[in-house]
Motif scaffolding. Structure first.
Motif, PDB file in Angstrom:
ATOM      1  N   ILE A  52       0.768  -1.068  -0.165  1.00  0.00           N
ATOM      2  CA  ILE A  52       0.110  -0.053  -0.132  1.00  0.00           C
ATOM      3  C   ILE A  52       0.793   1.170   0.229  1.00  0.00           C
ATOM      4  CG2 ILE A  52      -1.650   1.469   1.521  1.00  0.00           C
ATOM      5  CD1 ILE A  52      -3.019  -1.288   2.239  1.00  0.00           C
ATOM      6  N   PHE A  53       1.814   1.414   0.891  1.00  0.00           N
ATOM      7  CA  PHE A  53       2.583   2.546   1.040  1.00  0.00           C
ATOM      8  C   PHE A  53       3.580   2.610  -0.277  1.00  0.00           C
ATOM      9  CE2 PHE A  53       1.393   2.386   5.627  1.00  0.00           C
ATOM     10  CZ  PHE A  53       1.260   3.658   5.610  1.00  0.00           C
TER      11      PHE A  53
ATOM     12  N   SER B  22      -1.426 -17.007   1.912  1.00  0.00           N
ATOM     13  CA  SER B  22       0.210 -17.016   1.940  1.00  0.00           C
ATOM     14  C   SER B  22       0.760 -15.638   1.364  1.00  0.00           C
ATOM     15  CB  SER B  22       0.867 -18.156   1.227  1.00  0.00           C
ATOM     16  OG  SER B  22       2.253 -17.907   1.065  1.00  0.00           O
ATOM     17  N   PRO B  23       1.603 -15.051   2.088  1.00  0.00           N
ATOM     18  CA  PRO B  23       2.151 -13.839   1.427  1.00  0.00           C
ATOM     19  C   PRO B  23       2.834 -13.975  -0.033  1.00  0.00           C
ATOM     20  CG  PRO B  23       2.984 -14.048   3.668  1.00  0.00           C
ATOM     21  CD  PRO B  23       2.145 -15.147   3.214  1.00  0.00           C
ATOM     22  N   ASP B  24       2.932 -15.324  -0.393  1.00  0.00           N
ATOM     23  CA  ASP B  24       3.671 -15.717  -1.654  1.00  0.00           C
ATOM     24  C   ASP B  24       2.469 -15.251  -2.771  1.00  0.00           C
ATOM     25  OD1 ASP B  24       5.963 -16.470  -0.530  1.00  0.00           O
ATOM     26  OD2 ASP B  24       5.429 -18.488  -0.801  1.00  0.00           O
ATOM     27  N   GLN B  25       1.131 -15.386  -2.411  1.00  0.00           N
ATOM     28  CA  GLN B  25       0.299 -15.002  -3.268  1.00  0.00           C
ATOM     29  C   GLN B  25      -0.039 -13.561  -3.711  1.00  0.00           C
ATOM     30  OE1 GLN B  25      -3.015 -16.832  -0.850  1.00  0.00           O
ATOM     31  NE2 GLN B  25      -2.839 -18.549  -2.332  1.00  0.00           N
ATOM     32  N   ILE B  26       0.671 -12.795  -3.050  1.00  0.00           N
ATOM     33  CA  ILE B  26       0.301 -11.145  -3.208  1.00  0.00           C
ATOM     34  C   ILE B  26       1.112 -10.892  -4.497  1.00  0.00           C
ATOM     35  CG2 ILE B  26       1.090  -9.047  -2.501  1.00  0.00           C
ATOM     36  CD1 ILE B  26       0.929  -9.950   0.462  1.00  0.00           C
ATOM     37  N   ASP B  27       0.702 -10.387  -5.329  1.00  0.00           N
ATOM     38  CA  ASP B  27       1.154  -9.889  -6.665  1.00  0.00           C
ATOM     39  C   ASP B  27       1.400  -8.524  -6.962  1.00  0.00           C
ATOM     40  OD1 ASP B  27       1.124  -8.922  -9.376  1.00  0.00           O
ATOM     41  OD2 ASP B  27       1.545 -10.980  -9.788  1.00  0.00           O
ATOM     42  N   PRO B  28       2.665  -7.863  -6.829  1.00  0.00           N
ATOM     43  CA  PRO B  28       2.651  -6.166  -6.700  1.00  0.00           C
ATOM     44  C   PRO B  28       2.134  -5.695  -7.852  1.00  0.00           C
ATOM     45  CG  PRO B  28       4.876  -7.465  -6.115  1.00  0.00           C
ATOM     46  CD  PRO B  28       3.806  -8.449  -6.391  1.00  0.00           C
ATOM     47  N   ASN B  29       1.967  -6.445  -9.126  1.00  0.00           N
ATOM     48  CA  ASN B  29       1.356  -5.530 -10.169  1.00  0.00           C
ATOM     49  C   ASN B  29      -0.126  -5.722  -9.987  1.00  0.00           C
ATOM     50  OD1 ASN B  29       4.018  -4.966 -11.416  1.00  0.00           O
ATOM     51  ND2 ASN B  29       4.110  -6.936 -12.139  1.00  0.00           N
ATOM     52  N   ARG B  30      -0.475  -6.864  -9.900  1.00  0.00           N
ATOM     53  CA  ARG B  30      -2.250  -7.068  -9.777  1.00  0.00           C
ATOM     54  C   ARG B  30      -2.739  -6.438  -8.471  1.00  0.00           C
ATOM     55  NH1 ARG B  30      -2.018 -12.304 -10.097  1.00  0.00           N
ATOM     56  NH2 ARG B  30      -2.570 -12.958  -7.806  1.00  0.00           N
ATOM     57  N   HIS B  31      -2.139  -6.845  -7.572  1.00  0.00           N
ATOM     58  CA  HIS B  31      -2.676  -6.184  -6.328  1.00  0.00           C
ATOM     59  C   HIS B  31      -2.540  -4.639  -6.100  1.00  0.00           C
ATOM     60  CE1 HIS B  31      -2.628 -10.561  -5.662  1.00  0.00           C
ATOM     61  NE2 HIS B  31      -3.957 -10.285  -5.535  1.00  0.00           N
ATOM     62  N   GLY B  32      -1.381  -4.447  -6.666  1.00  0.00           N
ATOM     63  CA  GLY B  32      -1.051  -2.793  -6.746  1.00  0.00           C
ATOM     64  C   GLY B  32      -1.797  -2.170  -7.376  1.00  0.00           C
ATOM     65  N   TRP B  33      -2.545  -2.637  -8.443  1.00  0.00           N
ATOM     66  CA  TRP B  33      -3.491  -2.106  -9.484  1.00  0.00           C
ATOM     67  C   TRP B  33      -4.789  -1.835  -8.893  1.00  0.00           C
ATOM     68  CZ3 TRP B  33      -8.331  -3.150 -11.084  1.00  0.00           C
ATOM     69  CH2 TRP B  33      -8.707  -2.290 -12.298  1.00  0.00           C
ATOM     70  N   LEU B  34      -5.058  -2.816  -7.922  1.00  0.00           N
ATOM     71  CA  LEU B  34      -6.339  -2.443  -6.992  1.00  0.00           C
ATOM     72  C   LEU B  34      -6.117  -1.380  -5.947  1.00  0.00           C
ATOM     73  CD1 LEU B  34      -9.152  -3.330  -6.137  1.00  0.00           C
ATOM     74  CD2 LEU B  34      -8.048  -5.096  -4.879  1.00  0.00           C
ATOM     75  N   ILE B  35      -4.783  -1.459  -5.186  1.00  0.00           N
ATOM     76  CA  ILE B  35      -4.764  -0.519  -4.235  1.00  0.00           C
ATOM     77  C   ILE B  35      -4.376   0.786  -5.015  1.00  0.00           C
ATOM     78  CG2 ILE B  35      -2.689   0.387  -2.702  1.00  0.00           C
ATOM     79  CD1 ILE B  35      -2.218  -2.763  -2.206  1.00  0.00           C
ATOM     80  N   ALA B  36      -3.771   0.886  -6.172  1.00  0.00           N
ATOM     81  CA  ALA B  36      -3.762   2.180  -6.640  1.00  0.00           C
ATOM     82  C   ALA B  36      -5.280   2.623  -7.209  1.00  0.00           C
ATOM     83  CB  ALA B  36      -2.898   2.098  -8.063  1.00  0.00           C
ATOM     84  N   ARG B  37      -6.155   1.911  -7.774  1.00  0.00           N
ATOM     85  CA  ARG B  37      -7.485   2.435  -8.044  1.00  0.00           C
ATOM     86  C   ARG B  37      -8.248   2.806  -6.583  1.00  0.00           C
ATOM     87  NH1 ARG B  37      -4.898   1.408 -11.483  1.00  0.00           N
ATOM     88  NH2 ARG B  37      -5.530   1.153 -13.615  1.00  0.00           N
ATOM     89  N   ALA B  38      -8.042   1.963  -5.529  1.00  0.00           N
ATOM     90  CA  ALA B  38      -8.822   2.513  -4.195  1.00  0.00           C
ATOM     91  C   ALA B  38      -8.170   3.819  -3.847  1.00  0.00           C
ATOM     92  CB  ALA B  38      -8.557   1.442  -3.050  1.00  0.00           C
ATOM     93  N   LEU B  39      -6.962   3.949  -3.829  1.00  0.00           N
ATOM     94  CA  LEU B  39      -6.285   5.165  -3.353  1.00  0.00           C
ATOM     95  C   LEU B  39      -6.656   6.545  -4.156  1.00  0.00           C
ATOM     96  CD1 LEU B  39      -2.772   3.954  -2.472  1.00  0.00           C
ATOM     97  CD2 LEU B  39      -4.533   4.343  -0.816  1.00  0.00           C
ATOM     98  N   THR B  40      -7.118   6.127  -5.153  1.00  0.00           N
ATOM     99  CA  THR B  40      -7.308   7.240  -6.229  1.00  0.00           C
ATOM    100  C   THR B  40      -8.852   7.121  -6.649  1.00  0.00           C
ATOM    101  OG1 THR B  40      -6.621   6.191  -8.162  1.00  0.00           O
ATOM    102  CG2 THR B  40      -5.283   7.537  -7.267  1.00  0.00           C
ATOM    103  N   TYR B  41      -9.826   6.457  -5.961  1.00  0.00           N
ATOM    104  CA  TYR B  41     -10.980   6.273  -6.343  1.00  0.00           C
ATOM    105  C   TYR B  41     -12.047   7.557  -6.692  1.00  0.00           C
ATOM    106  CZ  TYR B  41     -15.664   4.013  -6.328  1.00  0.00           C
ATOM    107  OH  TYR B  41     -16.847   3.385  -6.633  1.00  0.00           O
ATOM    108  N   HIS B  42     -11.863   8.588  -5.958  1.00  0.00           N
ATOM    109  CA  HIS B  42     -12.708   9.643  -6.086  1.00  0.00           C
ATOM    110  C   HIS B  42     -12.059  10.925  -6.882  1.00  0.00           C
ATOM    111  CE1 HIS B  42     -15.854   8.142  -3.567  1.00  0.00           C
ATOM    112  NE2 HIS B  42     -14.705   7.862  -2.665  1.00  0.00           N
ATOM    113  N   LEU B  43     -10.922  10.188  -7.699  1.00  0.00           N
ATOM    114  CA  LEU B  43     -10.366  11.426  -8.644  1.00  0.00           C
ATOM    115  C   LEU B  43     -11.114  11.334  -9.869  1.00  0.00           C
ATOM    116  CD1 LEU B  43      -6.559  11.157  -7.928  1.00  0.00           C
ATOM    117  CD2 LEU B  43      -7.834  12.762  -7.451  1.00  0.00           C
TER     118      LEU B  43
END
Length: 128
Positions: A31-32, A107-128
């Motif tokens: 997230i950060f 498992s933390p191994d299932q975290i994909d920085p690209n795929r899950h980062g995409w979702l996080i980026a959309r959430a952090l900018t949702y109202h833009l």
């Protein structure tokens, strides 16, 4: 690991079972890292919502981290947003999903920085 500014959030992470804590901390880092990579890097407030670590940006939608009855840990988004629908449209069948509210992990191994980062980026900018 990024230090905690809010001792209540640090305590919430400490209270998580070790496998849940490890995964949730990995998502916290993502997230950060994702926020820092966004244009205009939004200020992220780390707080507790429903007793879980939550991440809020001024023009975003809340992200929460915690355990889940069907998984070791989960990344939660607002269930009445279009975030999960957009995510599953772009990445169909790639994750276990809880309806419109969460991506589930064992498992933390299932975290994909690209795929899950995409979702996080959309959430952090949702109202833009």
């Amino acid at each position: 690991m990024r230090p905690f500014d809010n001792p209540k959030v640090a305590s919430a992470f400490e209270a998580l079972p070790p496998p849940t804590r490890t995964g949730a901390l990995a998502l916290r880092d993502l997230i950060f890292d994702t926020a820092a990579s966004l244009s205009g890097a939004p200020l992220i407030n780390e707080e507790l919502r429903w007793g879980q670590p939550a991440y809020l940006a001024p023009k975003g939608s809340t992200i929460r981290l915690g355990g889940h009855k069907s998984a070791s840990f989960a990344l939660f988004v607002h269930c009445q947003s279009r975030l999960m629908g957009d995510f599953t449209s772009v990445f169909p069948g790639e994750d276990r999903i809880d309806g419109t509210r969460a991506v589930l992990f064992d498992s933390p191994d299932q975290i994909d920085p690209n795929r899950h980062g995409w979702l996080i980026a959309r959430a952090l900018t949702y109202h833009l």
